[in-house]
Design an enzyme around this catalytic site. Sequence first.
Site, short mmCIF file in Angstrom:
data_model
loop_
_atom_site.label_atom_id
_atom_site.label_comp_id
_atom_site.label_asym_id
_atom_site.label_seq_id
_atom_site.Cartn_x
_atom_site.Cartn_y
_atom_site.Cartn_z
N ASN A 11 44.24 40.35 37.46
CA ASN A 11 43.69 40.59 38.77
C ASN A 11 44.25 39.93 39.87
O ASN A 11 44.31 38.44 40.21
CB ASN A 11 42.06 40.17 38.56
CG ASN A 11 41.42 40.21 40.04
OD1 ASN A 11 41.92 40.98 40.97
ND2 ASN A 11 40.38 39.66 40.10
N LYS A 13 43.65 39.82 43.11
CA LYS A 13 42.93 39.61 44.10
C LYS A 13 43.51 39.88 45.36
O LYS A 13 44.24 41.03 45.36
CB LYS A 13 42.70 38.26 44.32
CG LYS A 13 41.97 37.84 42.73
CD LYS A 13 41.38 36.50 42.68
CE LYS A 13 40.54 36.28 41.29
NZ LYS A 13 39.81 35.18 41.32
N HIS A 109 32.85 41.97 40.43
CA HIS A 109 33.68 40.91 40.28
C HIS A 109 32.65 39.77 40.89
O HIS A 109 32.08 40.18 41.90
CB HIS A 109 34.68 40.67 40.58
CG HIS A 109 35.61 39.57 40.61
ND1 HIS A 109 35.33 38.42 41.16
CD2 HIS A 109 36.43 39.26 39.60
CE1 HIS A 109 36.22 37.62 40.82
NE2 HIS A 109 36.91 38.07 39.68
N GLU A 111 33.25 37.44 43.04
CA GLU A 111 33.50 37.28 44.18
C GLU A 111 33.09 38.37 45.20
O GLU A 111 32.59 38.18 46.32
CB GLU A 111 35.14 37.15 44.52
CG GLU A 111 35.76 35.96 43.90
CD GLU A 111 37.10 36.02 43.47
OE1 GLU A 111 37.99 36.84 43.57
OE2 GLU A 111 37.59 34.86 42.59
N GLU A 181 32.68 36.39 32.89
CA GLU A 181 33.47 35.66 33.88
C GLU A 181 32.55 34.56 34.50
O GLU A 181 31.92 34.85 35.38
CB GLU A 181 34.15 36.40 35.07
CG GLU A 181 35.35 37.30 34.59
CD GLU A 181 36.19 37.60 35.45
OE1 GLU A 181 37.55 37.10 35.34
OE2 GLU A 181 35.87 37.83 36.60
N GLY A 187 39.02 30.54 39.05
CA GLY A 187 40.01 29.73 39.85
C GLY A 187 39.50 28.25 40.22
O GLY A 187 40.15 27.67 41.10
N SER A 227 39.95 31.12 34.62
CA SER A 227 41.12 30.13 34.52
C SER A 227 41.88 30.23 33.06
O SER A 227 42.20 29.28 32.49
CB SER A 227 40.57 28.59 34.52
OG SER A 227 40.18 28.54 35.96
P1 PGA Z 1 40.99 32.80 37.50
O1 PGA Z 1 40.63 34.36 37.92
O2 PGA Z 1 41.92 33.62 36.23
O3 PGA Z 1 42.12 32.80 38.83
O4 PGA Z 1 40.12 32.07 37.32
C1 PGA Z 1 39.68 35.13 37.18
C2 PGA Z 1 39.14 36.40 37.70
O5 PGA Z 1 38.71 36.14 38.91
O6 PGA Z 1 39.18 37.56 37.22
#
Ligand code: PGA
Length: 264
Positions: A11, A13, A109, A111, A181, A187, A227
């Site tokens: 992903n 983003k 997601h 976010e 998640e 992140g 992560s």
């Molecule tokens: P990250 O993000 O691996 O940077 O923690 C995962 C995601 O948001 O799908």
Amino acid sequence: MEKKDKWVIGNWKLQGSHAFLQSYLNEFVSAAQASVDRLEQERIGLALCPPACYLRDAVKLMAQLPSPWASRFLVGAQNIAQHASGAYTGELAADMVSDCGAALTLIGHSERRQVFGETDVQVCAKVRQALDADITPVLCVGETLVEREADQTLEVIGRQLGEACANLSSDQWSRLVVAYEPVWAIGTGRTATPDQAQTVHAFIRARCEQMQASGAPGYVPLLYGGSVKAENAKALMSEPDVDGVLVGGASLKPAEFAQILGAA
Ligand code: PGA
């Protein structure tokens, strides 16, 4: 889409460009040489979710890669609209994303939920839109740190799943992918331990089976995200109910994403 045994989805983003996509794919393919045989023999779902304006570019560039990459790399969207069409400025319908060649889309997601205020009701509508457009919904669920510390993890995940997947038919269940998640791990560099991931995945597995009303329940692939890196991917995917990973930051580094594929 044919059933996969393992999934590795990147992903990006709000990151990337046409030039980056081009150099990325070339670097990834040379870094991932060691995975070619397994990719040919096993059903591994490998996908990248770039920003929507690069979906078509990604599909075209992937089609030019050498075998087996050209046929194995899938493209996914990061989000779709909850509506099929109409006066919704700035939105992208599931059909449009499919028309660009995307085979799957992330939905809900954290976010989208936290920054854009997406609700369970919207997430539910988006899951239906994806299924109607014949693209695979990768439904994201996860608890915040406050919810985890208040011991509400399973309750929150149960609610998110229940709202998003209410009344799906058995055919629809068979086309769904779920990604766990934990919001506190996205992140932040703080990954769930394999044990923590397995506990929640086992819960999601049981809940998915329970929610499928009749007949033998379809198998819903469960991915972990938050992560994920080259050094923790293998341990996470060794857990019995972790069928793959959804990778944010580390998917922007072609060599590391290749290593994560190697761990699948
Ligand atoms: P990250 O993000 O691996 O940077 O923690 C995962 C995601 O948001 O799908």
